[in-house]
Design a protein around this motif. Structure first.
Motif, mmCIF file in Angstrom:
data_model
loop_
_atom_site.group_PDB
_atom_site.id
_atom_site.type_symbol
_atom_site.label_atom_id
_atom_site.label_comp_id
_atom_site.label_asym_id
_atom_site.label_seq_id
_atom_site.Cartn_x
_atom_site.Cartn_y
_atom_site.Cartn_z
ATOM 1 N N LEU A 1 22.428 -28.560 35.114
ATOM 2 C CA LEU A 1 22.298 -29.807 34.365
ATOM 3 C C LEU A 1 23.094 -30.860 35.125
ATOM 4 C CD1 LEU A 1 21.451 -31.573 32.007
ATOM 5 C CD2 LEU A 1 23.435 -30.720 30.728
ATOM 6 N N PHE A 2 22.382 -31.794 35.711
ATOM 7 C CA PHE A 2 22.960 -32.857 36.540
ATOM 8 C C PHE A 2 23.099 -34.093 35.666
ATOM 9 C CE2 PHE A 2 21.766 -35.597 40.551
ATOM 10 C CZ PHE A 2 22.951 -36.299 40.429
ATOM 11 N N VAL A 3 24.330 -34.323 35.177
ATOM 12 C CA VAL A 3 24.610 -35.496 34.358
ATOM 13 C C VAL A 3 24.977 -36.641 35.291
ATOM 14 C CG1 VAL A 3 26.087 -36.486 32.560
ATOM 15 C CG2 VAL A 3 25.397 -34.072 32.423
ATOM 16 N N SER A 4 24.244 -37.721 35.203
ATOM 17 C CA SER A 4 24.453 -38.844 36.122
ATOM 18 C C SER A 4 25.870 -39.383 36.005
ATOM 19 C CB SER A 4 23.443 -39.956 35.843
ATOM 20 O OG SER A 4 23.522 -40.385 34.499
ATOM 21 N N SER A 5 26.416 -39.829 37.138
ATOM 22 C CA SER A 5 27.774 -40.371 37.147
ATOM 23 C C SER A 5 27.778 -41.809 36.651
ATOM 24 C CB SER A 5 28.349 -40.304 38.561
ATOM 25 O OG SER A 5 27.624 -41.146 39.443
ATOM 26 N N GLN A 6 28.971 -42.322 36.441
ATOM 27 C CA GLN A 6 29.130 -43.713 36.014
ATOM 28 C C GLN A 6 29.088 -44.629 37.233
ATOM 29 O OE1 GLN A 6 29.319 -44.852 32.813
ATOM 30 N NE2 GLN A 6 28.906 -42.723 32.251
ATOM 31 N N PRO A 7 28.456 -45.797 37.116
ATOM 32 C CA PRO A 7 28.455 -46.747 38.242
ATOM 33 C C PRO A 7 29.814 -47.412 38.393
ATOM 34 C CG PRO A 7 27.376 -47.723 36.334
ATOM 35 C CD PRO A 7 27.699 -46.297 35.954
ATOM 36 N N GLY A 8 30.015 -48.041 39.545
ATOM 37 C CA GLY A 8 31.223 -48.838 39.742
ATOM 38 C C GLY A 8 32.350 -48.125 40.448
ATOM 39 N N GLY A 9 32.109 -46.913 40.962
ATOM 40 C CA GLY A 9 33.164 -46.186 41.658
ATOM 41 C C GLY A 9 33.343 -46.652 43.091
ATOM 42 N N ALA A 10 34.366 -46.107 43.760
ATOM 43 C CA ALA A 10 34.620 -46.474 45.158
ATOM 44 C C ALA A 10 33.454 -46.070 46.041
ATOM 45 C CB ALA A 10 35.915 -45.798 45.633
ATOM 46 N N SER B 1 15.053 -52.683 34.273
ATOM 47 C CA SER B 1 16.477 -52.806 33.971
ATOM 48 C C SER B 1 17.331 -52.586 35.214
ATOM 49 C CB SER B 1 16.877 -51.768 32.914
ATOM 50 O OG SER B 1 18.283 -51.698 32.788
ATOM 51 N N PRO B 2 18.377 -53.385 35.393
ATOM 52 C CA PRO B 2 19.311 -53.120 36.500
ATOM 53 C C PRO B 2 19.925 -51.728 36.413
ATOM 54 C CG PRO B 2 19.673 -55.315 35.587
ATOM 55 C CD PRO B 2 18.720 -54.630 34.660
ATOM 56 N N LEU B 3 20.079 -51.221 35.193
ATOM 57 C CA LEU B 3 20.656 -49.890 35.022
ATOM 58 C C LEU B 3 19.750 -48.782 35.539
ATOM 59 C CD1 LEU B 3 22.257 -49.974 31.457
ATOM 60 C CD2 LEU B 3 23.427 -49.972 33.651
ATOM 61 N N ALA B 4 18.475 -49.060 35.645
ATOM 62 C CA ALA B 4 17.515 -48.015 36.023
ATOM 63 C C ALA B 4 17.478 -47.751 37.521
ATOM 64 C CB ALA B 4 16.117 -48.411 35.545
ATOM 65 N N GLN B 5 17.966 -48.677 38.326
ATOM 66 C CA GLN B 5 17.689 -48.601 39.762
ATOM 67 C C GLN B 5 18.271 -47.355 40.428
ATOM 68 O OE1 GLN B 5 15.328 -50.775 40.626
ATOM 69 N NE2 GLN B 5 15.601 -51.282 38.454
ATOM 70 N N ASP B 6 19.511 -46.992 40.114
ATOM 71 C CA ASP B 6 20.096 -45.772 40.680
ATOM 72 C C ASP B 6 19.338 -44.532 40.213
ATOM 73 O OD1 ASP B 6 22.047 -47.104 42.119
ATOM 74 O OD2 ASP B 6 23.568 -46.919 40.549
ATOM 75 N N GLU C 1 25.104 -42.938 46.434
ATOM 76 C CA GLU C 1 25.647 -42.010 47.426
ATOM 77 C C GLU C 1 26.141 -40.728 46.767
ATOM 78 O OE1 GLU C 1 25.839 -41.944 50.834
ATOM 79 O OE2 GLU C 1 24.373 -43.557 50.621
ATOM 80 N N GLN C 2 26.774 -40.860 45.614
ATOM 81 C CA GLN C 2 27.230 -39.671 44.896
ATOM 82 C C GLN C 2 26.056 -38.764 44.556
ATOM 83 O OE1 GLN C 2 29.781 -40.403 41.510
ATOM 84 N NE2 GLN C 2 30.729 -42.159 42.494
ATOM 85 N N HIS C 3 24.990 -39.364 44.024
ATOM 86 C CA HIS C 3 23.834 -38.572 43.624
ATOM 87 C C HIS C 3 23.133 -37.952 44.834
ATOM 88 C CE1 HIS C 3 23.289 -40.490 39.367
ATOM 89 N NE2 HIS C 3 24.492 -39.996 39.576
ATOM 90 N N LYS C 4 23.136 -38.665 45.949
ATOM 91 C CA LYS C 4 22.581 -38.107 47.179
ATOM 92 C C LYS C 4 23.336 -36.849 47.576
ATOM 93 C CE LYS C 4 21.755 -39.321 52.046
ATOM 94 N NZ LYS C 4 21.923 -40.401 53.071
ATOM 95 N N ASN C 5 24.657 -36.876 47.453
ATOM 96 C CA ASN C 5 25.471 -35.696 47.758
ATOM 97 C C ASN C 5 25.089 -34.516 46.869
ATOM 98 O OD1 ASN C 5 26.973 -36.990 49.746
ATOM 99 N ND2 ASN C 5 28.662 -37.511 48.365
ATOM 100 N N VAL C 6 24.905 -34.792 45.580
ATOM 101 C CA VAL C 6 24.570 -33.723 44.637
ATOM 102 C C VAL C 6 23.236 -33.079 45.003
ATOM 103 C CG1 VAL C 6 24.019 -33.179 42.229
ATOM 104 C CG2 VAL C 6 25.917 -34.724 42.755
#
Length: 286
Positions: free
Chosen positions: A71-80, A115-120, A85-90
Motif C-alpha cells: 500500500l503506497f500512501v502518497s507523501s506530502q508535498p513541499g519537502g526538500a 487541480s494543481p493537487l492532481a499533477q504529482d 522525485e520521492q514517488h519515482k524512488n518508490v
C-alpha cells in the motif's frame, strides 16, 4: 504473502494497519516508518518495521526486501525533495525488488483533473503504469477529517464559513478509505486498475445541515467570496501559507474537481458508506 504499509504512522496508515491485522497475521505485515522513534510505537504491536525515507533510494531497496504487495500512501508535498522525485524512488525500488502489486492512494479523476493537487498523482500513476507492476489506483476523494477546523468550530456555535459556492464533494471518513485500501491490498476483492472512491457528492450547505443534526447545535452558515474568506481565515490566525492551500481547495471544489459520482467505494467495502450524519457524530466523538 508479505504486505507493506507505507505511511504507517500517519492517520490513514494507522487505520489501514488496524484493518490489515483483521485480515492477515502480524507475521505477514511490514510497516514503513521514517524514524526509529516512529518505528518503536509500531514494534510494540509486534509489527516488522522498516525504517526508510522516500527521499533515500537505498533505504527503500532495503525496506522492500521480501515484500509482495504494497500500500503506497502518497507523501506530502513541499519537502526538500519533491514529491515527484520521492514517488519515482518508490516505484523504481518496488520494480527492482520485484514487488508484485501496488495499491496507490491517488487523486480524483486522475489525468482528467485540472487541480494543481492532481499533477504529482498523474505523474505517479504514469510511472506505476510504465513499471508494469500490477496495480490499483485508489483515487480517494476528500476526508471528512480534512474539514476538522470548520466542523469543530461550527459544532461549538461559531460560523460555518466556506467559499466553494455550490461545488460538491464526496466526503467520507478516513477509516473507510483505509478499509477500502486494505481490501484491495489483500485481494479480498478483485479490484480494477482504477477505483474512484467517493461518497455521495454534497455541497457545503448540505454538509452544514448534516452537522447541525449530528451536533445538535445551531450555527450560522456563511457563503463567502475568496477575498472575504481569506480575510476571515487570517483574522482567525490561520498562517497565510495554509490560507493559500485552503483557497486552492475551495476553488477546486467550486470547479467540480471533487464532484465524483461512483459506486466503487461501496463495492470495495461490500456495504454502504456510513451515512453523513452518523459519520459526523463519529468524527466529533474522536
Amino acid at each position: 504473502m508479505n504486505y507493506l504499509l507505507t505511511g504507517a504512522t500517519g492517520e490513514l496508515g494507522t487505520h489501514a494497519l488496524h484493518y490489515l491485522k483483521e485480515q492477515v497475521g502480524t507475521d505477514e505485515i511490514a510497516a514503513l516508518a521514517r524514524t526509529e522513534e516512529q518505528a518503536a510505537k509500531l514494534r510494540e504491536q509486534g509489527i516488522d518495521v522498516r525504517v526508510a525515507d522516500f527521499s533515500d533510494y537505498a533505504s527503500l531497496l532495503e525496506a522492500f526486501d521480501g515484500i509482495d504487495r504494497m500500500l503506497f500512501v502518497s507523501s506530502q508535498p513541499g519537502g526538500a525533495v519533491s514529491r515527484g522525485e520521492q514517488h519515482k524512488n518508490v516505484v523504481q525500488a518496488a520494480k527492482e525488488k520485484n514487488v508484485s502489486f501496488i495499491a496507490y492512494t491517488s487523486f480524483p479523476k486522475g489525468a482528467d483533473s485540472a487541480s494543481p493537487l492532481a499533477q504529482d498523482h498523474i505523474l505517479t500513476e504514469k510511472m506505476i503504469s510504465d513499471s508494469h507492476i500490477p496495480h490499483t489506483f485508489l483515487r480517494n476523494n476528500w476526508y471528512i477529517e480534512n474539514e476538522a477546523d470548520t466542523l469543530h468550530a461550527a459544532a461549538e456555535g461559531h460560523p460555518f464559513a466556506y467559499s466553494a459556492g455550490e461545488g460538491k464533494v464526496g466526503w467520507a471518513l478516513k477509516r473507510e478509505f483505509a478499509e477500502a485500501a486494505v481490501n484491495v491490498l489483500t485481494g479480498k476483492i478483485t479490484a480494477p486498475e482504477i477505483l474512484e472512491l467517493s461518497g455521495t457528492p454534497i455541497t457545503y450547505t448540505e454538509l452544514a445541515a448534516a452537522l447541525k443534526t449530528a451536533s445538535g447545535r445551531e450555527f450560522e452558515v456563511v457563503a463567502m467570496n475568496d477575498a472575504d474568506y481569506k480575510a476571515s481565515l487570517i483574522k482567525n490566525g490561520v498562517p497565510e501559507s495554509i490560507v493559500g492551500f485552503i483557497l486552492m481547495i475551495q476553488n477546486d471544489i467550486r470547479n467540480g474537481e471533487l464532484a465524483v459520482i461512483s459506486d466503487d467505494f461501496e463495492k470495495v467495502l461490500g456495504r454502504p458508506l456510513t451515512p453523513m450524519v452518523e459519520a459526523l457524530k463519529e468524527f466529533l466523538q474522536n
